[in-house]
Enzyme design. Structure first.
Site, PDB file in Angstrom:
ATOM      1  N   MET A 110      -3.914  -8.422   5.271  1.00 12.67           N
ATOM      2  CA  MET A 110      -4.422  -8.338   3.885  1.00 12.67           C
ATOM      3  C   MET A 110      -3.409  -8.870   2.872  1.00 12.67           C
ATOM      4  SD  MET A 110      -6.684  -4.831   3.723  1.00 12.67           S
ATOM      5  CE  MET A 110      -6.785  -4.926   1.938  1.00 12.67           C
ATOM      6  N   ARG A 139      -4.523   9.713  -2.098  1.00 15.24           N
ATOM      7  CA  ARG A 139      -3.177   9.435  -1.570  1.00 15.24           C
ATOM      8  C   ARG A 139      -2.216  10.470  -2.140  1.00 15.24           C
ATOM      9  NH1 ARG A 139      -0.030   3.613  -2.485  1.00 15.24           N
ATOM     10  NH2 ARG A 139       1.373   3.807  -0.716  1.00 15.24           N
ATOM     11  N   GLY A 173       2.842  -0.789   1.145  1.00 19.97           N
ATOM     12  CA  GLY A 173       1.821  -0.203   2.014  1.00 19.97           C
ATOM     13  C   GLY A 173       2.358   0.848   2.963  1.00 19.97           C
ATOM     14  N   HIS A 219     -12.820   4.242 -10.612  1.00 20.01           N
ATOM     15  CA  HIS A 219     -11.678   5.160 -10.672  1.00 20.01           C
ATOM     16  C   HIS A 219     -12.027   6.390 -11.508  1.00 20.01           C
ATOM     17  CE1 HIS A 219      -8.987   2.528  -8.630  1.00 20.01           C
ATOM     18  NE2 HIS A 219      -8.794   1.685  -9.609  1.00 20.01           N
ATOM     19  N   SER A 256       3.665   3.745  -6.525  1.00 16.64           N
ATOM     20  CA  SER A 256       2.841   2.541  -6.454  1.00 16.64           C
ATOM     21  C   SER A 256       2.318   2.182  -7.854  1.00 16.64           C
ATOM     22  CB  SER A 256       1.677   2.787  -5.492  1.00 16.64           C
ATOM     23  OG  SER A 256       0.846   1.664  -5.427  1.00 16.64           O
ATOM     24  N   LYS A 272      -4.351   3.264  -7.241  1.00 14.48           N
ATOM     25  CA  LYS A 272      -3.218   3.085  -6.324  1.00 14.48           C
ATOM     26  C   LYS A 272      -3.262   4.011  -5.099  1.00 14.48           C
ATOM     27  CE  LYS A 272      -1.550   0.064  -7.370  1.00 14.48           C
ATOM     28  NZ  LYS A 272      -2.290  -1.232  -7.290  1.00 14.48           N
TER      29      LYS A 272
END
Ligand code: A3P
Length: 302
Positions: free
Chosen positions: A239, A137, A266, A115, A145, A55
């Site tokens: 997207m 992030r 987003g 990941h 998220s 995420k």
């Protein structure tokens, strides 16, 4: 939600996995049960690995990398869903080909998603001195998220309530382990291997600047009109409506986008709509203990 990509899988439903420990890292059972294959994966010197905590903008980065490789040709990038163009190394699910099988069929140079925390990455990537692109992030938006994604994605365990999930994130009881260990592990490795470390928040702030950084890392020179195409095709709006990036090709029994969209918001700072004042104080205090000594600094956290 139309599924026209693999119609034979339309009615597929899967059971949610359990988490299992692998070298103290909790992972979905479908990763641990197939670990020998992942561990023995043979990388090639020109493979590019995209490594993220879930995420954190993985799909976004995958699309940008593929657009760079295809010289901005959006049609080429629409030939298959992003998860087939850039397969997921440790992915194993009934009825779908394993990520490794897709990777082994690809022509070089291959781009591969993972990941995994750095200590679990198959050693052949380092023996072959492969390049790795890491995208991180900020923890709070990543948590939010993740919560919404886990509500809709059967590929992962039940998230529980918001406050239960909040605690699990801080405790590192998450698929692919602790966010804190994951980002610090990759950050500390960035001078040992050929790693480019990018931030979701930076891409959000100036997509063009980050695309150029990425292209340079990939040793690609892009014409001005190509850069403009890539900037446009990698916007959230484009997207979100592109079936090859928005995961609507995945059956509803695997990802139920009526619960939450894959391309959800987003944004940077959506955590402010979720964290209570008390949760935010607890989180900040815990964050300082986990990250205070690290030179890895995120913006938009406080
Ligand atoms: P949100 O749930 O906050 O909306 P990953 O691909 O690693 O699973 O990350 C998914 C997150 O990246 C989702 O965040 C998704 O909306 C966001 N994302 C994907 N494409 C994006 C884009 N073009 N611009 C901004 N965010 C994007």
């Amino acid at each position: 939600m139309e599924l026209d990509y693999h119609p034979e899988l339309r009615d597929l439903t899967i059971r949610r996995p359990q988490l299992k420990l692998l070298e103290d890292v909790p992972l979905p059972d479908w990763v641990v049960d197939n670990w020998e294959m992942v561990k023995n994966f043979q990388a090639k010197p020109d493979d590019l690995l995209i490594a993220t905590y879930p995420k954190s903008g993985t799909t976004w980065t995958q699309e940008i990398v593929d657009l760079i490789n295809q010289n901005g040709d959006g049609k080429m990038c629409k030939q298959a869903p992003v998860y087939e163009r850039i397969p997921f190394l440790e992915f194993f699910m009934d009825k779908y080909p394993p990520g490794i099988e897709l990777i082994e069929k690809m022509a070089s140079p291959r781009v591969i998603k993972t990941h995994l925390p750095i200590q679990l990455v198959p050693k052949s990537f380092w023996e072959q001195d492969c390049k790795t692109l890491v995208v991180a992030r900020n923890a709070k938006d990543c948590l939010v998220s993740h919560f919404h994604y886990q509500r809709m994605a059967q590929l992962l365990p039940e998230p529980g309530t918001w406050s239960e999930f909040f605690q699990k994130f801080m405790d590192g009881q998450m698929s692919w382990g602790s966010w804190y260990d994951h980002v610090k592990g990759w950050w500390e490795a960035k001078n040992k291997h050929r790693i480019l470390f990018l931030f979701y928040e930076d891409i959000k702030e100036n997509r063009r600047r980050e695309i150029l950084k990425l292209a340079e890392f990939m040793e690609k020179v892009l014409e001005e009109d190509v850069i403009e195409k890539i900037v446009h095709l990698s916007s959230f709006e484009v997207m979100k409506d592109n079936p090859m990036t928005n995961y609507t090709t995945v059956p509803i029994g695997v990802m139920d986008q009526n619960i939450s969209r894959f391309m959800r918001k987003g944004e940077v700072g959506d955590w402010k709509n979720h964290f209570t004042v008390a949760q935010n104080e607890d989180f900040d205090e815990h964050y300082e203990r986990q990250m205070g000594h690290s030179s890895l600094k995120f913006r938009n956290v406080l």
